[in-house]
Design a protein around this motif. Sequence first.
Motif, PDB file in Angstrom:
ATOM      1  N   ARG A   1      17.350 121.493 -61.193  1.00 29.95           N
ATOM      2  CA  ARG A   1      16.379 121.025 -60.203  1.00 29.95           C
ATOM      3  C   ARG A   1      17.084 120.194 -59.134  1.00 29.95           C
ATOM      4  NH1 ARG A   1      11.991 117.004 -62.463  1.00 29.95           N
ATOM      5  NH2 ARG A   1      13.921 115.838 -62.707  1.00 29.95           N
ATOM      6  N   VAL A   2      16.766 120.464 -57.866  1.00 30.84           N
ATOM      7  CA  VAL A   2      17.425 119.740 -56.781  1.00 30.84           C
ATOM      8  C   VAL A   2      16.754 118.394 -56.575  1.00 30.84           C
ATOM      9  CG1 VAL A   2      18.147 121.851 -55.620  1.00 30.84           C
ATOM     10  CG2 VAL A   2      15.969 120.804 -55.008  1.00 30.84           C
ATOM     11  N   ALA A   3      17.475 117.498 -55.898  1.00 27.21           N
ATOM     12  CA  ALA A   3      16.934 116.168 -55.600  1.00 27.21           C
ATOM     13  C   ALA A   3      15.682 116.294 -54.737  1.00 27.21           C
ATOM     14  CB  ALA A   3      17.987 115.328 -54.884  1.00 27.21           C
ATOM     15  N   ASN A   4      14.693 115.449 -54.989  1.00 22.09           N
ATOM     16  CA  ASN A   4      13.406 115.532 -54.302  1.00 22.09           C
ATOM     17  C   ASN A   4      13.441 114.727 -53.000  1.00 22.09           C
ATOM     18  OD1 ASN A   4      10.736 116.128 -53.788  1.00 22.09           O
ATOM     19  ND2 ASN A   4       9.951 114.448 -55.038  1.00 22.09           N
ATOM     20  N   TYR A   5      14.232 115.201 -52.040  1.00 19.97           N
ATOM     21  CA  TYR A   5      14.283 114.552 -50.739  1.00 19.97           C
ATOM     22  C   TYR A   5      14.729 115.566 -49.708  1.00 19.97           C
ATOM     23  CZ  TYR A   5      15.157 111.272 -46.984  1.00 19.97           C
ATOM     24  OH  TYR A   5      15.105 110.625 -45.787  1.00 19.97           O
ATOM     25  N   GLY A   6      14.116 115.528 -48.527  1.00 18.10           N
ATOM     26  CA  GLY A   6      14.508 116.413 -47.440  1.00 18.10           C
ATOM     27  C   GLY A   6      14.761 115.616 -46.182  1.00 18.10           C
ATOM     28  N   ALA A   7      15.991 115.607 -45.692  1.00 19.47           N
ATOM     29  CA  ALA A   7      16.341 114.864 -44.482  1.00 19.47           C
ATOM     30  C   ALA A   7      15.977 115.689 -43.251  1.00 19.47           C
ATOM     31  CB  ALA A   7      17.825 114.523 -44.480  1.00 19.47           C
ATOM     32  N   THR A   8      15.739 114.999 -42.129  1.00 20.51           N
ATOM     33  CA  THR A   8      15.361 115.684 -40.894  1.00 20.51           C
ATOM     34  C   THR A   8      16.569 116.131 -40.080  1.00 20.51           C
ATOM     35  OG1 THR A   8      15.210 113.566 -39.729  1.00 20.51           O
ATOM     36  CG2 THR A   8      13.190 114.413 -40.731  1.00 20.51           C
ATOM     37  N   SER A   9      17.754 115.591 -40.375  1.00 22.13           N
ATOM     38  CA  SER A   9      18.942 115.947 -39.599  1.00 22.13           C
ATOM     39  C   SER A   9      20.187 115.822 -40.458  1.00 22.13           C
ATOM     40  CB  SER A   9      19.081 115.039 -38.368  1.00 22.13           C
ATOM     41  OG  SER A   9      19.419 113.717 -38.771  1.00 22.13           O
ATOM     42  N   MET A  10      21.246 116.475 -40.022  1.00 25.50           N
ATOM     43  CA  MET A  10      22.514 116.384 -40.719  1.00 25.50           C
ATOM     44  C   MET A  10      23.042 114.958 -40.700  1.00 25.50           C
ATOM     45  SD  MET A  10      24.915 117.917 -42.423  1.00 25.50           S
ATOM     46  CE  MET A  10      24.430 119.631 -42.185  1.00 25.50           C
ATOM     47  N   ALA A  11      22.838 114.231 -39.606  1.00 17.61           N
ATOM     48  CA  ALA A  11      23.308 112.850 -39.507  1.00 17.61           C
ATOM     49  C   ALA A  11      22.641 111.971 -40.565  1.00 17.61           C
ATOM     50  CB  ALA A  11      23.022 112.299 -38.108  1.00 17.61           C
ATOM     51  N   THR A  12      21.314 112.143 -40.753  1.00 11.80           N
ATOM     52  CA  THR A  12      20.593 111.374 -41.775  1.00 11.80           C
ATOM     53  C   THR A  12      21.102 111.732 -43.159  1.00 11.80           C
ATOM     54  OG1 THR A  12      18.610 111.314 -40.399  1.00 11.80           O
ATOM     55  CG2 THR A  12      18.316 110.883 -42.740  1.00 11.80           C
ATOM     56  N   LEU A  13      21.296 113.010 -43.396  1.00 11.21           N
ATOM     57  CA  LEU A  13      21.774 113.492 -44.687  1.00 11.21           C
ATOM     58  C   LEU A  13      23.119 112.862 -45.044  1.00 11.21           C
ATOM     59  CD1 LEU A  13      20.528 115.620 -46.622  1.00 11.21           C
ATOM     60  CD2 LEU A  13      22.055 117.298 -45.600  1.00 11.21           C
ATOM     61  N   LEU A  14      24.023 112.814 -44.079  1.00 15.66           N
ATOM     62  CA  LEU A  14      25.373 112.308 -44.357  1.00 15.66           C
ATOM     63  C   LEU A  14      25.398 110.790 -44.452  1.00 15.66           C
ATOM     64  CD1 LEU A  14      27.319 114.833 -42.142  1.00 15.66           C
ATOM     65  CD2 LEU A  14      27.255 114.740 -44.634  1.00 15.66           C
ATOM     66  N   GLN A  15      24.454 110.107 -43.819  1.00 13.37           N
ATOM     67  CA  GLN A  15      24.320 108.669 -44.026  1.00 13.37           C
ATOM     68  C   GLN A  15      23.925 108.380 -45.472  1.00 13.37           C
ATOM     69  OE1 GLN A  15      24.547 105.588 -42.233  1.00 13.37           O
ATOM     70  NE2 GLN A  15      25.918 106.873 -41.018  1.00 13.37           N
ATOM     71  N   MET A  16      23.045 109.190 -46.017  1.00 15.21           N
ATOM     72  CA  MET A  16      22.642 109.045 -47.412  1.00 15.21           C
ATOM     73  C   MET A  16      23.815 109.299 -48.351  1.00 15.21           C
ATOM     74  SD  MET A  16      19.002 111.009 -47.057  1.00 15.21           S
ATOM     75  CE  MET A  16      18.644 110.950 -48.813  1.00 15.21           C
ATOM     76  N   VAL A  17      24.587 110.329 -48.033  1.00 20.93           N
ATOM     77  CA  VAL A  17      25.788 110.609 -48.831  1.00 20.93           C
ATOM     78  C   VAL A  17      26.753 109.440 -48.739  1.00 20.93           C
ATOM     79  CG1 VAL A  17      27.850 112.079 -48.948  1.00 20.93           C
ATOM     80  CG2 VAL A  17      25.585 113.118 -48.657  1.00 20.93           C
ATOM     81  N   ASN A  18      26.931 108.929 -47.543  1.00 23.52           N
ATOM     82  CA  ASN A  18      27.846 107.815 -47.298  1.00 23.52           C
ATOM     83  C   ASN A  18      27.503 106.598 -48.154  1.00 23.52           C
ATOM     84  OD1 ASN A  18      29.980 106.518 -45.950  1.00 23.52           O
ATOM     85  ND2 ASN A  18      28.617 105.687 -44.397  1.00 23.52           N
TER      86      ASN A  18
END
Length: 304
Positions: free
Chosen positions: A216-233
């Motif tokens: 099962r994948v994580a239950n979150y969907g980011a609106t942009s690649m920049a937001t996604l990578l901030q979360m990863v960061n």
Amino acid sequence: MVTLRQMRYFEALATTRHFGKAAEMVAVSQPALSAQIAEMERLLDVKLVERQRSGAILTREGEELLPEVRDILERAERLADRVKPRQGPFGGRLRLGIIPTVAPYLVPRLIPELRSRYPALAIELKELLTTGCVDDVKHGRLDCAIVALPVAGEGLESALLFEDRFLIASAEDESTILMSPMTEDRVDVERLLLLEEGHCLRDQALAVCGTSAGRRVANYGATSMATLLQMVNHGMGITLIPQIAVKDEASRNRMRIIPFADPQPSRRIGLVWRGSAVARRQDFEALGRVVADSATQLLEFKAG
């Protein structure tokens, strides 16, 4: 007689369902657009739009008229392309769509290169999800679009521009040990962060990493690649990152980039246009060459 200008304004309003956004789309003032829509309604002796505080809604008659208006506008565009004198590629305007997971990285390199090679070109950019790009190309609101292939659509043609391979991005101090090179079956999909529904990159990530029973994948969907990578960061998970984004994003995020083992998963980025736009094929071929050259600068990253 109803004019092409009025039909363009009506089509823009039907697309945006908002007078202000429609006016911006066709580069006129809101009162000017509203006046032309009202004149169109007077000439046709029918109410096409319900004006509301929150926006605009097409009436039943407006919805019925919309496909015919779009067909007329598309045929008018084809006629203009046929009679326009040719003086080499890019003698006038180009309306280009581009998907959000490509635009922030390619556009800063593409636009200066286009202006350098074709100073007479007037380019109009529109960032849209794949479905929006394809729909706007089909209905003549865009001349062409840079999207992930393949795309479905009657009357459309496409050409491959470049292969964009996928890598895994994790926080630099990620506690989970990620082996390099990575294989798809070793990706921890429960920590996999994705873009929200509608982004083709989300579907591609799910296809690469798999969502078989018990995964099962994580239950979150980011609106942009920049937001996604901030979360990863910040250590909230891992994500797939296309190679075209690595050079820019790695410079502003503390990330570890892990390549996949061969054969490395990738997406195919291409140009799509209406097959009926025969007179503009030279433009699209020239654009394809510039895009490929600009993308090369971004695809040089070597992950270790």
